[in-house]
Design a protein around this motif. Sequence first.
Motif, PDB file in Angstrom:
ATOM      1  N   TYR A  77      17.297  19.102  25.211  1.00  0.00           N
ATOM      2  CA  TYR A  77      17.302  17.936  26.103  1.00  0.00           C
ATOM      3  C   TYR A  77      15.913  17.320  26.274  1.00  0.00           C
ATOM      4  O   TYR A  77      15.736  16.405  27.083  1.00  0.00           O
ATOM      5  CB  TYR A  77      17.795  18.330  27.496  1.00  0.00           C
ATOM      6  CG  TYR A  77      19.287  18.565  27.621  1.00  0.00           C
ATOM      7  CD1 TYR A  77      20.197  17.520  27.480  1.00  0.00           C
ATOM      8  CD2 TYR A  77      19.786  19.823  27.923  1.00  0.00           C
ATOM      9  CE1 TYR A  77      21.552  17.723  27.619  1.00  0.00           C
ATOM     10  CE2 TYR A  77      21.154  20.045  28.071  1.00  0.00           C
ATOM     11  CZ  TYR A  77      22.028  18.991  27.925  1.00  0.00           C
ATOM     12  OH  TYR A  77      23.372  19.193  28.075  1.00  0.00           O
ATOM     13  N   ASP A  78      14.927  17.806  25.528  1.00  0.00           N
ATOM     14  CA  ASP A  78      13.546  17.391  25.800  1.00  0.00           C
ATOM     15  C   ASP A  78      13.331  15.880  25.812  1.00  0.00           C
ATOM     16  O   ASP A  78      12.524  15.376  26.600  1.00  0.00           O
ATOM     17  CB  ASP A  78      12.583  18.018  24.778  1.00  0.00           C
ATOM     18  CG  ASP A  78      12.250  19.467  25.127  1.00  0.00           C
ATOM     19  OD1 ASP A  78      12.709  19.954  26.172  1.00  0.00           O
ATOM     20  OD2 ASP A  78      11.534  20.098  24.325  1.00  0.00           O
ATOM     21  N   ALA A  79      13.992  15.147  24.923  1.00  0.00           N
ATOM     22  CA  ALA A  79      13.735  13.709  24.821  1.00  0.00           C
ATOM     23  C   ALA A  79      14.576  12.889  25.816  1.00  0.00           C
ATOM     24  O   ALA A  79      14.599  11.659  25.745  1.00  0.00           O
ATOM     25  CB  ALA A  79      13.968  13.221  23.397  1.00  0.00           C
ATOM     26  N   THR A  80      15.261  13.574  26.716  1.00  0.00           N
ATOM     27  CA  THR A  80      16.001  12.903  27.784  1.00  0.00           C
ATOM     28  C   THR A  80      15.279  13.179  29.100  1.00  0.00           C
ATOM     29  O   THR A  80      14.912  14.319  29.371  1.00  0.00           O
ATOM     30  CB  THR A  80      17.436  13.450  27.867  1.00  0.00           C
ATOM     31  OG1 THR A  80      18.087  13.190  26.619  1.00  0.00           O
ATOM     32  CG2 THR A  80      18.221  12.786  28.987  1.00  0.00           C
ATOM     33  N   VAL A  81      15.069  12.125  29.891  1.00  0.00           N
ATOM     34  CA  VAL A  81      14.431  12.313  31.198  1.00  0.00           C
ATOM     35  C   VAL A  81      15.373  11.817  32.287  1.00  0.00           C
ATOM     36  O   VAL A  81      16.221  10.956  32.043  1.00  0.00           O
ATOM     37  CB  VAL A  81      13.080  11.557  31.315  1.00  0.00           C
ATOM     38  CG1 VAL A  81      12.047  12.118  30.342  1.00  0.00           C
ATOM     39  CG2 VAL A  81      13.262  10.052  31.146  1.00  0.00           C
ATOM     40  N   GLU A  82      15.219  12.377  33.475  1.00  0.00           N
ATOM     41  CA  GLU A  82      15.901  11.839  34.650  1.00  0.00           C
ATOM     42  C   GLU A  82      14.874  11.033  35.423  1.00  0.00           C
ATOM     43  O   GLU A  82      13.771  11.519  35.693  1.00  0.00           O
ATOM     44  CB  GLU A  82      16.469  12.976  35.512  1.00  0.00           C
ATOM     45  CG  GLU A  82      17.241  12.432  36.723  1.00  0.00           C
ATOM     46  CD  GLU A  82      17.953  13.521  37.515  1.00  0.00           C
ATOM     47  OE1 GLU A  82      18.203  14.618  36.971  1.00  0.00           O
ATOM     48  OE2 GLU A  82      18.255  13.258  38.697  1.00  0.00           O
ATOM     49  N   THR A  83      15.228   9.792  35.746  1.00  0.00           N
ATOM     50  CA  THR A  83      14.288   8.958  36.488  1.00  0.00           C
ATOM     51  C   THR A  83      14.804   8.738  37.909  1.00  0.00           C
ATOM     52  O   THR A  83      16.016   8.763  38.167  1.00  0.00           O
ATOM     53  CB  THR A  83      14.078   7.592  35.811  1.00  0.00           C
ATOM     54  OG1 THR A  83      15.323   6.910  35.729  1.00  0.00           O
ATOM     55  CG2 THR A  83      13.485   7.757  34.420  1.00  0.00           C
ATOM     56  N   VAL A 113      10.606   9.561  24.267  1.00  0.00           N
ATOM     57  CA  VAL A 113      11.754   9.608  25.179  1.00  0.00           C
ATOM     58  C   VAL A 113      12.868   8.769  24.563  1.00  0.00           C
ATOM     59  O   VAL A 113      12.652   7.628  24.163  1.00  0.00           O
ATOM     60  CB  VAL A 113      11.389   9.058  26.577  1.00  0.00           C
ATOM     61  CG1 VAL A 113      12.630   8.973  27.460  1.00  0.00           C
ATOM     62  CG2 VAL A 113      10.334   9.944  27.238  1.00  0.00           C
ATOM     63  N   HIS A 114      14.063   9.333  24.505  1.00  0.00           N
ATOM     64  CA  HIS A 114      15.187   8.665  23.845  1.00  0.00           C
ATOM     65  C   HIS A 114      16.208   8.119  24.850  1.00  0.00           C
ATOM     66  O   HIS A 114      16.772   7.053  24.653  1.00  0.00           O
ATOM     67  CB  HIS A 114      15.852   9.681  22.910  1.00  0.00           C
ATOM     68  CG  HIS A 114      16.907   9.106  22.024  1.00  0.00           C
ATOM     69  ND1 HIS A 114      16.680   8.053  21.172  1.00  0.00           N
ATOM     70  CD2 HIS A 114      18.222   9.433  21.889  1.00  0.00           C
ATOM     71  CE1 HIS A 114      17.800   7.767  20.526  1.00  0.00           C
ATOM     72  NE2 HIS A 114      18.744   8.572  20.950  1.00  0.00           N
ATOM     73  N   ARG A 115      16.431   8.868  25.914  1.00  0.00           N
ATOM     74  CA  ARG A 115      17.411   8.453  26.922  1.00  0.00           C
ATOM     75  C   ARG A 115      16.873   8.740  28.322  1.00  0.00           C
ATOM     76  O   ARG A 115      16.176   9.732  28.536  1.00  0.00           O
ATOM     77  CB  ARG A 115      18.732   9.226  26.767  1.00  0.00           C
ATOM     78  CG  ARG A 115      19.488   8.920  25.464  1.00  0.00           C
ATOM     79  CD  ARG A 115      20.114   7.543  25.509  1.00  0.00           C
ATOM     80  NE  ARG A 115      20.982   7.281  24.367  1.00  0.00           N
ATOM     81  CZ  ARG A 115      20.610   6.612  23.280  1.00  0.00           C
ATOM     82  NH1 ARG A 115      19.372   6.164  23.148  1.00  0.00           N
ATOM     83  NH2 ARG A 115      21.476   6.375  22.312  1.00  0.00           N
ATOM     84  N   ALA A 116      17.235   7.872  29.274  1.00  0.00           N
ATOM     85  CA  ALA A 116      16.927   8.121  30.681  1.00  0.00           C
ATOM     86  C   ALA A 116      18.254   8.212  31.444  1.00  0.00           C
ATOM     87  O   ALA A 116      19.191   7.443  31.168  1.00  0.00           O
ATOM     88  CB  ALA A 116      16.064   7.010  31.261  1.00  0.00           C
ATOM     89  N   ILE A 117      18.307   9.134  32.368  1.00  0.00           N
ATOM     90  CA  ILE A 117      19.506   9.365  33.190  1.00  0.00           C
ATOM     91  C   ILE A 117      19.145   9.096  34.645  1.00  0.00           C
ATOM     92  O   ILE A 117      18.057   9.483  35.108  1.00  0.00           O
ATOM     93  CB  ILE A 117      19.969  10.841  33.072  1.00  0.00           C
ATOM     94  CG1 ILE A 117      20.131  11.266  31.605  1.00  0.00           C
ATOM     95  CG2 ILE A 117      21.241  11.080  33.878  1.00  0.00           C
ATOM     96  CD1 ILE A 117      21.222  10.579  30.852  1.00  0.00           C
ATOM     97  N   ALA A 118      20.060   8.454  35.359  1.00  0.00           N
ATOM     98  CA  ALA A 118      19.883   8.282  36.800  1.00  0.00           C
ATOM     99  C   ALA A 118      21.147   8.771  37.498  1.00  0.00           C
ATOM    100  O   ALA A 118      22.262   8.518  37.029  1.00  0.00           O
ATOM    101  CB  ALA A 118      19.627   6.812  37.149  1.00  0.00           C
TER     102      ALA A 118
END
Length: 162
Positions: A77-83, A113-118
């Motif tokens: 999941y490294d390239a996915t961040v939660e903002t 970073v490939h994807r951001a999740i909120a």
Amino acid sequence: MTVRPATDADAAAISAVYDHHVLHTLATFDLVPPTLEHRRAWLADHAGGRHRVLVAERAGAVVGFASSGRFRPRPAYDATVETSVYLAPDAVGQGLGRALYAALFEVLAGEDVHRAIAVIAQPNPASEALHRAFGFRHVGTFGEVGHKFGRYVDVAWFQKDV
Ligand SMILES: CC(C)(COP(=O)(O)OP(=O)(O)OC[C@H]1O[C@@H](n2cnc3c(N)ncnc32)[C@H](O)[C@@H]1OP(=O)(O)O)[C@@H](O)C(=O)NCCC(=O)NCCS
């Protein structure tokens, strides 16, 4: 109003903004304000690369912050961040959320970073509007997965291509 990277010296001011939402709103599912020690460790852990904290300052005072952090612990999941983004109550509805997210995603554009999740507890029309304005789309809602202020709360998940 200026937006800049957070420093260790912002820990107490960031906590003041966040703790309001811990105690009075559904914006976070923390139930007890994190300690200042925890806040400082969190800042140190979000000081570069994919994981950042930016603050909005007005008249020399921090009135909000936005952050990107680890989505899930496993390394795939490294390239996915939660903002996330939080403002003091007297700072909402004046474009600060937009300014913080604009700066945050500008920084993240230079990172792997490939994807951001909120993750947005329901209802929160201001947060949904801000996230949609930045290209987040609704991917689903978990029903009654949170419990705060004596009741169960739905949580909507949004994701964005970065
Ligand atoms: C959510 C939050 C960060 C939004 O920041 P903000 O500075 O209030 O919002 P902005 O003024 O930058 O507006 C951003 C967009 O949302 C829209 N918006 C703002 N408040 C709104 C509201 N109450 N209802 C509907 N839309 C709203 C604006 O019209 C704007 O859209 P546009 O640029 O397409 O016109 C802020 O309200 C906040 O901190 N709320 C409390 C904490 C919180 O809920 N954080 C999010 C946790 S998921």
